[in-house]
Design an enzyme around this catalytic site. Structure first.
Site, short mmCIF file in Angstrom:
data_model
loop_
_atom_site.label_atom_id
_atom_site.label_comp_id
_atom_site.label_asym_id
_atom_site.label_seq_id
_atom_site.Cartn_x
_atom_site.Cartn_y
_atom_site.Cartn_z
N LEU A 24 -49.68 -9.88 -25.88
CA LEU A 24 -50.59 -10.95 -26.32
C LEU A 24 -49.91 -12.31 -26.45
O LEU A 24 -48.71 -12.39 -26.76
CB LEU A 24 -51.17 -10.58 -27.69
CG LEU A 24 -52.04 -9.32 -27.73
CD1 LEU A 24 -52.43 -9.00 -29.16
CD2 LEU A 24 -53.29 -9.51 -26.87
N LYS B 54 -48.02 -5.46 -28.17
CA LYS B 54 -46.89 -6.33 -28.54
C LYS B 54 -47.48 -7.71 -28.75
O LYS B 54 -47.73 -8.44 -27.80
CB LYS B 54 -45.87 -6.34 -27.40
CG LYS B 54 -44.43 -6.59 -27.83
CD LYS B 54 -44.17 -7.93 -28.50
CE LYS B 54 -44.01 -9.06 -27.49
NZ LYS B 54 -43.99 -10.38 -28.18
N GLU C 209 -48.94 -27.14 -16.44
CA GLU C 209 -49.68 -26.83 -17.66
C GLU C 209 -48.95 -27.45 -18.86
O GLU C 209 -47.77 -27.16 -19.08
CB GLU C 209 -49.78 -25.32 -17.82
CG GLU C 209 -50.65 -24.91 -18.98
CD GLU C 209 -50.78 -23.39 -19.11
OE1 GLU C 209 -49.76 -22.70 -18.99
OE2 GLU C 209 -51.91 -22.93 -19.35
N GLU D 8 -53.43 -12.19 -17.01
CA GLU D 8 -54.25 -13.39 -17.30
C GLU D 8 -53.26 -14.47 -17.69
O GLU D 8 -52.55 -14.31 -18.67
CB GLU D 8 -55.20 -13.14 -18.47
CG GLU D 8 -56.20 -12.03 -18.28
CD GLU D 8 -57.27 -12.34 -17.26
OE1 GLU D 8 -57.32 -13.49 -16.78
OE2 GLU D 8 -58.03 -11.44 -16.92
N TRP E 108 -50.05 -16.37 -28.32
CA TRP E 108 -50.23 -16.82 -29.70
C TRP E 108 -51.45 -17.73 -29.89
O TRP E 108 -51.77 -18.10 -31.01
CB TRP E 108 -48.98 -17.58 -30.18
CG TRP E 108 -48.44 -18.59 -29.20
CD1 TRP E 108 -47.37 -18.42 -28.37
CD2 TRP E 108 -48.94 -19.90 -28.92
NE1 TRP E 108 -47.17 -19.53 -27.60
CE2 TRP E 108 -48.12 -20.47 -27.92
CE3 TRP E 108 -50.00 -20.68 -29.41
CZ2 TRP E 108 -48.32 -21.75 -27.38
CZ3 TRP E 108 -50.20 -21.95 -28.89
CH2 TRP E 108 -49.37 -22.47 -27.89
N CYS F 31 -55.70 -21.73 -22.35
CA CYS F 31 -55.43 -21.50 -20.92
C CYS F 31 -56.44 -22.21 -20.04
O CYS F 31 -56.13 -22.64 -18.94
CB CYS F 31 -55.42 -20.01 -20.62
SG CYS F 31 -56.94 -19.20 -21.12
P1 NAD Z 1 -45.69 -16.47 -23.07
O1 NAD Z 1 -45.79 -16.05 -21.65
O2 NAD Z 1 -44.50 -17.20 -23.52
O3 NAD Z 1 -45.77 -15.19 -24.02
C1 NAD Z 1 -46.81 -14.25 -23.86
C2 NAD Z 1 -46.32 -12.89 -24.34
O4 NAD Z 1 -45.26 -12.47 -23.48
C3 NAD Z 1 -45.75 -12.92 -25.76
O5 NAD Z 1 -46.13 -11.75 -26.43
C4 NAD Z 1 -44.25 -12.94 -25.51
O6 NAD Z 1 -43.50 -12.37 -26.55
C5 NAD Z 1 -44.12 -12.11 -24.24
N1 NAD Z 1 -42.91 -12.40 -23.50
C6 NAD Z 1 -42.23 -13.58 -23.47
N2 NAD Z 1 -41.12 -13.45 -22.71
C7 NAD Z 1 -41.10 -12.17 -22.27
C8 NAD Z 1 -40.20 -11.42 -21.46
N3 NAD Z 1 -39.08 -11.95 -20.98
N4 NAD Z 1 -40.50 -10.13 -21.20
C9 NAD Z 1 -41.62 -9.55 -21.71
N5 NAD Z 1 -42.48 -10.20 -22.50
C10 NAD Z 1 -42.24 -11.50 -22.78
O7 NAD Z 1 -47.05 -17.22 -23.37
P2 NAD Z 1 -47.51 -17.90 -24.73
O8 NAD Z 1 -46.67 -19.12 -24.89
O9 NAD Z 1 -47.58 -16.91 -25.83
O10 NAD Z 1 -49.02 -18.30 -24.41
C11 NAD Z 1 -49.33 -19.40 -23.68
C12 NAD Z 1 -49.65 -19.04 -22.24
O11 NAD Z 1 -50.68 -18.04 -22.20
C13 NAD Z 1 -50.18 -20.22 -21.48
O12 NAD Z 1 -49.59 -20.28 -20.21
C14 NAD Z 1 -51.67 -19.90 -21.36
O13 NAD Z 1 -52.29 -20.52 -20.28
C15 NAD Z 1 -51.69 -18.42 -21.27
N6 NAD Z 1 -52.99 -17.86 -21.66
C16 NAD Z 1 -53.81 -17.35 -20.69
C17 NAD Z 1 -55.06 -16.83 -21.01
C18 NAD Z 1 -55.97 -16.26 -19.95
O14 NAD Z 1 -56.89 -15.51 -20.30
N7 NAD Z 1 -55.75 -16.54 -18.68
C19 NAD Z 1 -55.49 -16.84 -22.35
C20 NAD Z 1 -54.64 -17.37 -23.32
C21 NAD Z 1 -53.39 -17.88 -22.96
#
Ligand code: NAD
Length: 504
Positions: free
Chosen positions: A165, A191, A401, A267, A167, A302
């Site tokens: 997920l 997670k 973004e 996503e 944040w 997003c």
């Molecule tokens: P992120 O990719 O940094 O983190 C997302 C998840 O991935 C977190 O739980 C994080 O702990 C985990 N993660 C981070 N590094 C990892 C690794 N090396 N290995 C495995 N897991 C890892 O994203 P964020 O900053 O939490 O959220 C923002 C992003 O999410 C933006 O790019 C946004 O556009 C996207 N988003 C997309 C949607 C959609 O439905 N398309 C919806 C909400 C957010």
């Protein structure tokens, strides 16, 4: 649920207790090694809770519990009516606890309480209810055959699903994934994002109270590169449903390739356009949609429509109206129901957004509304809205973004140019078009390369409509709607050979 006052929300906050341990096999337990992460309130910059930092060993334990529950069949093979009853109970428990959950989410993420209340008292439980009600209304198929066979096409739960997920909508994204995953009979290991784990842990408590069997839902908070990576690489996880950045989504494809080729649903990010054609009326409603499209959730969305592509003849009028409305947005205490924009989720994230703003100015975009400098002096990671004019399609802030409260206007000379600019992106999550002409609207909708097109109103649709991205915004997976079930089910053919019975 009616909105309470800031004082009421503070009183709820003062009475909250925070569960920070991992939830495995129906119980809260300490994480292996006992490591903890601090949970910081982005509105104050102060730590207010600590949460387990799950390790690979915790993921192993959670996956083992999920596998045992899946094999045991108490959920995966239970009668549809039972699964439906449990998920409906869970939806009701969330409604009953919505005030506390909303305050918890607001403290943890900095989201304005008004949004948290709407999401948690309405959208989260309604999502679970919608999938609960689908459970006993989903049928298999019988293929056409000759009389010598009966061919059944059935769908079965895929098994153990890892849910990763972000944040920005912690509990709502959990519901988008847990609704269809649990409805289909899967067992799940969640997670949550390290910045916002608290509401998922509370959800686990409510799920147990609703009667979800032990091991069907497990929550392991932790860092991405530790707990997230371990889940992605785990050989006994059958599928991952991920929401987050494109950068990390790409890693999950690698994890699958380096482990058991688990199914990966992604996503991811976006850079969505908001197009105003020259015949659109610049009504207060349109301006409200433009401001919401860019600044909702502080732009940490997003599908934020940050690239506002406007007919050149309407640009100045639009700029003046949109800037006036953006200036009036209330930036402040997330627990105040009047707040439109809370803080950025962390101080690091605010610094990243400020770098983009600096790049925009450096690249020659005209800043017509600079972020309020007074906000920089108060505690917490607040950042007010910024509006740029004269963005050109090649600028970094028009391509990458930003995930912050920044709106940029790109002037164009007609629908064809608007389409070219809108589609010139690595992403393809969402687009909005404003026009009075239905033919132009449908022409644009057909040509826009993205998963959702909103006409004459910024919206992501509702729970009945699938949500997901084209290109680097997503895989073929979709959240929401009946389409979301495809992430959690696999299709089986049972071909039964028949002999003509000797009758009479
Ligand atoms: P992120 O990719 O940094 O983190 C997302 C998840 O991935 C977190 O739980 C994080 O702990 C985990 N993660 C981070 N590094 C990892 C690794 N090396 N290995 C495995 N897991 C890892 O994203 P964020 O900053 O939490 O959220 C923002 C992003 O999410 C933006 O790019 C946004 O556009 C996207 N988003 C997309 C949607 C959609 O439905 N398309 C919806 C909400 C957010």
């Amino acid at each position: 649920m009616t909105l309470a006052t800031t004082a009421d929300h503070r009183a709820i906050a003062a009475g909250l207790s925070f569960e920070g341990r991992v939830f495995i096999a129906g119980r809260f337990v300490a994480a292996a090694g006992g490591e903890m992460m601090e949970t910081v309130n982005p509105a104050t910059g102060e730590a207010f809770a600590s949460v387990a930092s799950g390790q690979a060993k915790d993921i192993d334990r959670a996956v083992a519990a999920a596998r045992t529950a899946f094999r045991d069949g108490a959920w995966s093979r239970s009668a549809p009516e039972r699964r439906k009853a449990v998920l409906l109970r869970l939806a009701d428990l969330i409604r009953a606890n919505a005030a506390e959950l909303a305050v918890l989410e607001s403290l943890d993420s900095g989201k304005p309480i008004r949004d948290c209340v709407k999401e948690i008292s309405i959208e989260v439980p309604d999502t679970l209810q919608w999938y609960a009600e689908l459970i006993d209304k989903s049928f298999g198929k019988v293929a056409p055959t000759g009389e010598d066979a009966l061919a059944l096409i059935t769908r079965e739960p895929i098994g153990v699903v890892g849910v990763i997920l972000p944040w920005n909508f912690p509990l709502l994204m959990a519901a988008w994934k847990l609704g269809p995953a649990l409805a289909s009979g899967c067992s799940v290991v969640v997670k949550p994002a390290e910045q916002t784990s608290l509401s998922a842990l509370k959800l686990a408590e409510l799920a147990a109270e609703a009667g979800l069997p032990d091991g069907v839902l497990n929550i392991v908070p932790g860092l991405g590169e530790t707990a997230g990576r371990a889940l992605g690489l785990h050989p006994d996880v059958d599928a991952i449903s991920f929401t987050g950045s494109t950068e990390v989504g790409r890693l999950f494809l690698r994890y699958a390739a380096d482990s058991n080729l688990k199914a990966i649903g992604l996503e991811m990010g976006g850079k969505s356009p908001f197009i105003i054609l020259d015949d659109a009326d610049l009504t207060p409603e349109l301006i409200e949609h433009a401001v919401t499209a860019a600044f909702w959730n502080g732009g940490q969305n997003c599908s934020a429509n940050m690239r506002q592509i406007v007919a050149r003849s309407r640009q100045e009028e639009f700029l003046s109206l949109v800037t006036e409305r953006a200036r009036a947005l209330v930036v402040g205490d997330p627990l105040d129901p009047a707040t439109d924009l809370g803080p950025m989720v962390t101080a690091e994230h605010r610094a990243r957004v400020l770098d983009f703003i600096e790049m925009g100015t450096g690249d020659g975009a005209r800043c017509v509304l600079p972020a309020d400098p007074a906000l920089a002096t108060r505690p917490g990671s607040f950042l007010g809205p910024t509006v740029f004019a004269e963005l050109s399609p090649g600028m970094t802030i028009a391509r990458e973004e930003i995930f912050g409260p920044v709106l940029g206007v790109l002037p164009v000379d007609g629908p064809e140019q608007a389409l070219t600019i809108a589609n010139d992106s690595a992403y393809g999550l969402h687009a909005t078009v404003f026009t009075r002409d239905i033919d132009r609207a449908l022409f644009m909708a057909r040509r826009l390369a993205c998963g959702t097109v909103a006409i004459n109103g910024f919206t992501e649709g509702d729970i009945k409509t699938p949500f997901g991205g084209y290109r680097q915004s997503g895989s073929l997976a979709r959240d929401k709607g009946t389409e979301a079930m495809a992430q959690y089910l696999q299709t089986k053919t049972s071909w039964i050979s028949l002999k003509s019975p000797a009758i009479g």
